[in-house]
Scaffold this motif. Structure first.
Motif, PDB file in Angstrom:
ATOM      1  N   ALA A 160       0.831  -1.134   0.281  1.00 38.08           N
ATOM      2  CA  ALA A 160      -0.170  -0.140   0.010  1.00 38.08           C
ATOM      3  C   ALA A 160       0.833   1.224   0.072  1.00 38.08           C
ATOM      4  CB  ALA A 160      -0.971   0.081   1.288  1.00 38.08           C
ATOM      5  N   ARG A 161       0.312   2.295  -0.741  1.00 37.49           N
ATOM      6  CA  ARG A 161       0.998   3.554  -0.781  1.00 37.49           C
ATOM      7  C   ARG A 161      -0.142   4.708  -0.742  1.00 37.49           C
ATOM      8  NH1 ARG A 161       4.740   3.723  -6.112  1.00 37.49           N
ATOM      9  NH2 ARG A 161       4.222   6.161  -5.747  1.00 37.49           N
ATOM     10  N   ALA A 162       0.384   5.720  -0.089  1.00 39.42           N
ATOM     11  CA  ALA A 162      -0.453   6.731   0.323  1.00 39.42           C
ATOM     12  C   ALA A 162      -1.083   7.407  -1.149  1.00 39.42           C
ATOM     13  CB  ALA A 162       0.082   7.770   1.212  1.00 39.42           C
ATOM     14  N   ASP A 163      -0.217   7.389  -1.841  1.00 33.43           N
ATOM     15  CA  ASP A 163      -0.411   8.291  -3.132  1.00 33.43           C
ATOM     16  C   ASP A 163      -0.806   7.302  -4.262  1.00 33.43           C
ATOM     17  OD1 ASP A 163       1.985   6.883  -3.602  1.00 33.43           O
ATOM     18  OD2 ASP A 163       2.764   8.746  -4.688  1.00 33.43           O
ATOM     19  N   ARG A 164      -1.201   6.084  -3.935  1.00 34.62           N
ATOM     20  CA  ARG A 164      -1.685   4.733  -5.180  1.00 34.62           C
ATOM     21  C   ARG A 164      -2.723   4.066  -4.523  1.00 34.62           C
ATOM     22  NH1 ARG A 164       2.792   2.825  -8.400  1.00 34.62           N
ATOM     23  NH2 ARG A 164       2.555   4.898  -9.516  1.00 34.62           N
ATOM     24  N   SER A 165      -3.623   3.879  -5.049  1.00 34.39           N
ATOM     25  CA  SER A 165      -4.849   3.006  -4.870  1.00 34.39           C
ATOM     26  C   SER A 165      -4.378   1.685  -5.088  1.00 34.39           C
ATOM     27  CB  SER A 165      -5.946   3.041  -5.704  1.00 34.39           C
ATOM     28  OG  SER A 165      -7.128   2.110  -5.368  1.00 34.39           O
ATOM     29  N   PRO A 166      -4.387   0.670  -4.027  1.00 31.30           N
ATOM     30  CA  PRO A 166      -3.661  -0.738  -4.249  1.00 31.30           C
ATOM     31  C   PRO A 166      -4.223  -1.532  -5.103  1.00 31.30           C
ATOM     32  CG  PRO A 166      -4.520  -0.213  -1.838  1.00 31.30           C
ATOM     33  CD  PRO A 166      -4.912   0.771  -2.782  1.00 31.30           C
ATOM     34  N   GLY A 167      -3.412  -2.305  -5.935  1.00 33.84           N
ATOM     35  CA  GLY A 167      -3.891  -3.143  -7.034  1.00 33.84           C
ATOM     36  C   GLY A 167      -4.001  -2.524  -8.185  1.00 33.84           C
ATOM     37  N   ASN A 213      -9.369  -1.481  -0.021  1.00 32.80           N
ATOM     38  CA  ASN A 213      -8.697  -1.166   1.142  1.00 32.80           C
ATOM     39  C   ASN A 213      -7.148  -1.124   1.211  1.00 32.80           C
ATOM     40  OD1 ASN A 213      -7.941  -3.702   1.837  1.00 32.80           O
ATOM     41  ND2 ASN A 213      -9.350  -3.966   3.691  1.00 32.80           N
ATOM     42  N   GLN A 214      -6.339  -0.696   2.105  1.00 32.97           N
ATOM     43  CA  GLN A 214      -4.807  -0.440   2.172  1.00 32.97           C
ATOM     44  C   GLN A 214      -4.248  -2.131   2.114  1.00 32.97           C
ATOM     45  OE1 GLN A 214      -2.576   2.199   1.828  1.00 32.97           O
ATOM     46  NE2 GLN A 214      -4.437   2.687   1.020  1.00 32.97           N
ATOM     47  N   GLN A 215      -5.072  -3.032   2.611  1.00 34.95           N
ATOM     48  CA  GLN A 215      -4.593  -4.284   2.467  1.00 34.95           C
ATOM     49  C   GLN A 215      -4.936  -4.947   0.933  1.00 34.95           C
ATOM     50  OE1 GLN A 215      -6.214  -3.404   5.417  1.00 34.95           O
ATOM     51  NE2 GLN A 215      -4.254  -2.682   5.841  1.00 34.95           N
ATOM     52  N   ALA A 216      -5.229  -4.300   0.121  1.00 33.02           N
ATOM     53  CA  ALA A 216      -5.612  -4.610  -1.379  1.00 33.02           C
ATOM     54  C   ALA A 216      -6.745  -5.530  -1.210  1.00 33.02           C
ATOM     55  CB  ALA A 216      -4.537  -5.200  -2.103  1.00 33.02           C
ATOM     56  N   GLU A 217      -7.701  -5.381  -0.204  1.00 29.80           N
ATOM     57  CA  GLU A 217      -9.087  -6.482  -0.323  1.00 29.80           C
ATOM     58  C   GLU A 217     -10.055  -5.288  -0.767  1.00 29.80           C
ATOM     59  OE1 GLU A 217      -8.361  -8.789   3.878  1.00 29.80           O
ATOM     60  OE2 GLU A 217      -8.604  -6.709   4.031  1.00 29.80           O
ATOM     61  N   ASP A 218     -11.092  -6.059  -1.455  1.00 27.70           N
ATOM     62  CA  ASP A 218     -12.325  -5.529  -1.944  1.00 27.70           C
ATOM     63  C   ASP A 218     -13.297  -6.156  -1.001  1.00 27.70           C
ATOM     64  OD1 ASP A 218     -14.701  -5.081  -2.892  1.00 27.70           O
ATOM     65  OD2 ASP A 218     -14.275  -5.432  -4.993  1.00 27.70           O
ATOM     66  N   MET A 265     -17.005  -6.843  -2.534  1.00 29.85           N
ATOM     67  CA  MET A 265     -17.231  -8.449  -3.328  1.00 29.85           C
ATOM     68  C   MET A 265     -16.396  -9.623  -2.682  1.00 29.85           C
ATOM     69  SD  MET A 265     -19.261  -7.113  -5.553  1.00 29.85           S
ATOM     70  CE  MET A 265     -19.207  -8.711  -6.939  1.00 29.85           C
ATOM     71  N   GLY A 266     -15.750  -9.281  -1.804  1.00 32.32           N
ATOM     72  CA  GLY A 266     -14.965 -10.420  -0.957  1.00 32.32           C
ATOM     73  C   GLY A 266     -13.845 -10.808  -1.889  1.00 32.32           C
ATOM     74  N   ALA A 267     -12.925  -9.721  -2.481  1.00 33.43           N
ATOM     75  CA  ALA A 267     -11.621 -10.265  -3.134  1.00 33.43           C
ATOM     76  C   ALA A 267     -10.649  -9.838  -2.362  1.00 33.43           C
ATOM     77  CB  ALA A 267     -11.914  -9.759  -4.518  1.00 33.43           C
ATOM     78  N   PRO A 268      -9.284 -10.823  -2.441  1.00 28.38           N
ATOM     79  CA  PRO A 268      -9.423 -11.901  -3.110  1.00 28.38           C
ATOM     80  C   PRO A 268     -10.149 -13.015  -2.493  1.00 28.38           C
ATOM     81  CG  PRO A 268      -7.175 -11.225  -1.833  1.00 28.38           C
ATOM     82  CD  PRO A 268      -8.192 -10.212  -1.745  1.00 28.38           C
TER      83      PRO A 268
END
Length: 591
Positions: A225-232, A559-564, A567-570
């Motif tokens: 995660a980076r503050a200036d970029r959406s994860p994934g 979110n910052q843990q790259a979770e949707d 939709m429950g991804a990954p």
């Protein structure tokens, strides 16, 4: 009459008074005013006030509706009384007297409110993003994003660019961030990758003979995660041009960005001629390669003032190491001991021993530093930096490459604390002349510092005759208000230069051929000089919407843990799916 509406909830005006209307939408809120029931009905376009009195056949049903129910309302358009007109709404001069109401769907109790803009936990907002998106501010941001992208697209066409689509399923790239991998069912043991950027494809488009390309391109990077970029994933305005110099790229991109920021910036001033700042100058003056030029503080080298001075800490460091420098951070209006002490405490909180300072009053410098270096040197500093009574200056000392990040943060801190930063404008600049190579202390070798596929300034001659650490590349960044919107470069279009550049960085021709064979093969069949850039769309929209978090301008972010969370991804997949892909999991042990 249409089944659901004759008008949207933003269309009715005083000219419609006396007519019959049908509107459909969400119940924004219900209000009871002394026997009269009011429904603020909301759809994508706006809000219309609807009213029922006890004589209305629909009154009993209106009493039952709740927030976020979806209803259809029929009724007569009437003028509001003069004292109830709502000038904040386009429909504020009228209301619908409800004749009939149909409930199209009901809503359970809401996990977060839609009316108003309360601060709510992020996990709740993302899990129920479809509700979050109904809120006024976020809904407006997403609509604004669409308008901004449409404007960019039109401006690119006007500049003579053509929009092309590049593959989403491609080969894994050995450089940059981690790829998202997609297993191939038809080719067991092999994987596609989602593109980190269309970089190679847009260069191949130029080699194929197309002249000006652009794309609103999705990019995928499996990175922390980076503050200036959406994860994934994120989107960028991907651009490439043939037969161009660096200046040609600037001249094509500036009008697009300037025009978009003028169109959507709500009258805020926008830089007309984007200044070009060399990377070395940006680091020395601002302590960063993405300077916020709204902050007027410019740092200066004052090493000679402290050389041999009575301030033994700095003087001793300068004497022992000829790489040591002292940088001054002038702070107009910061000339009080209280402010200087706050800055010093902040520096200690950043893990620094402190932050030396002088503040000026009654025509003299005050503080321990001034006392130790004496009146003459203090006066020289004051004159060099253009400071007067009520001002201050802070100092950092050491090897610049080790303290530059802290110095830049101190500049930002001082400018912010003193209210120097003008929030009402957009200040752009180009950062140019990036070093082509740097020395990797960990590996004890020269390596690429920025982009290995850029054209070195001076071409092959520079690679063969100059110290690699002095070679600059045709690489550039565009920055707005301290936010890097993009990196770009004039590409290296000659195979022999590519081989030589990689050789300097310690990579033999076999590595180049193995890792970049496709691009190398293309360059061997007549490649035009070409270059481009890829401004980040999410960041552009964030700036124009006045937001500080990218998730406020993305419809369905992770979110910052790259979770949707919506939709429950990954997610886990079935054993059958894994068998079809010839994959067996080897998960890390828990605990």
């Amino acid at each position: 009459m249409h089944a659901y509406r004759t008008h949207t909830c933003a269309q009715l005006r005083p000219s419609d008074v006396g007519s019959q209307a049908r509107v459909s939408g969400w119940v924004h809120r219900v209000r009871d005013h002394g026997g009269l029931l009011f429904i603020d009905l909301r759809d994508h376009y706006g809000v219309t006030q609807c009213v029922a009195d006890p004589d209305s056949a629909a009154f009993a049903l209106v009493e039952k509706v709740r927030a976020e129910w979806v209803v259809r309302i029929d009724g007569e358009v009437k003028a509001r009384s003069e004292d109830t007109v709502n000038d904040k709404l386009p429909t504020g001069g009228v209301e619908i007297f409800i004749r009939e109401l149909e409930v199209l769907s009901t809503s359970e109790e809401l996990p977060l409110p839609v009316f108003g803009e309360p601060d709510y936990p992020e996990d709740i907002r993302l899990r129920y993003r479809f509700l979050d998106l109904r809120r006024d501010n976020l809904h407006a941001n997403i609509v604004q994003r669409s308008r901004i992208i449409d404007s960019i697209r039109r401006r690119m066409w006007d500049e003579g660019f053509f929009e092309f689509q590049t593959p989403i399923l491609t080969a894994s790239s050995p450089e940059g961030a981690r790829d998202f991998l997609v297993p191939s069912r038809l080719h067991p043991g092999k994987f596609y990758a989602l593109p980190q950027a269309p970089q190679q494809f847009k260069q191949l488009t130029m080699i194929a003979g197309f002249d000006r390309y652009f794309q609103i391109a999705p990019c995928f990077r499996d990175e922390d995660a980076r503050a200036d970029r959406s994860p994934g994933e994120f989107y960028q305005l991907d651009i490439e041009m043939s037969f161009v110099t660096q200046e040609d790229v600037f001249n094509a991109v500036e009008p697009v960005l300037r025009g978009v920021f003028e169109e959507f910036g709500e009258g805020r001033p926008v830089t007309q001629e984007f200044p070009r700042i060399a990377y070395a100058d940006a680091m020395r003056k601002y302590g960063t390669d993405k300077p916020d030029l709204r902050n007027p503080i410019v740092m200066e080298n004052v090493t000679d003032t402290f050389r041999g001075s009575g301030f033994k800490i700095f003087a001793g460091m300068i004497e022992k190491d000829d790489q040591v420098e002292v940088w001054a951070i002038p702070a107009k209006g910061g000339g009080s001991r209280a402010f200087c002490d706050r800055m010093n405490s902040w520096a200690q909180g950043e893990g620094q021993p402190g932050l030396g300072y002088i503040f000026f009053r009654d025509g003299e410098g005050a503080g321990p530093v001034a006392k130790n270096i004496g009146e003459e040197r203090t006066a020289a500093l004051r004159e060099q930096l253009g400071l007067g009574d009520g001002d201050a200056v802070f100092f950092v000392c050491g090897v610049p490459k080790k303290f530059v990040d802290f110095a830049g943060a101190a500049r930002t801190r001082a400018g912010t604390e003193l209210g120097m930063i003008d929030e009402s404008r957009f200040d752009f600049c180009w950062i140019v002349d990036f070093p082509m190579f740097e020395y990797d202390e960990a590996e004890k070798k020269v390596d690429f510092s920025h982009n290995p596929f850029s054209m070195p300034q001076g071409g092959m001659e520079a690679l063969e005759t100059r110290d690699p650490l002095e070679i600059l590349g045709y690489q550039y960044d565009i920055v707005c208000n301290g936010i890097e919107l993009s990196s770009g470069a004039i590409r290296n279009h000659k195979p022999e230069i590519m081989f030589k550049a990689f050789e300097i960085a310690g990579y033999g021709p076999e590595v180049v051929e193995e890792k970049f064979g496709g691009m190398l093969r293309a360059l061997q069949y007549g490649a035009p000089p070409h270059g481009g850039i890829a401004p980040g769309l999410d960041r552009i929209v964030m700036l124009l919407c006045g937001e500080e978090n990218l998730r406020e301008v993305i419809m369905f972010p992770m979110n910052q843990q790259a979770e949707d969370l919506l939709m429950g991804a990954p997610s886990e997949v079935s054993a059958r799916q894994l068998r079809d892909l010839h994959i067996q999991l080897n998960l890390p042990k828990q605990g």
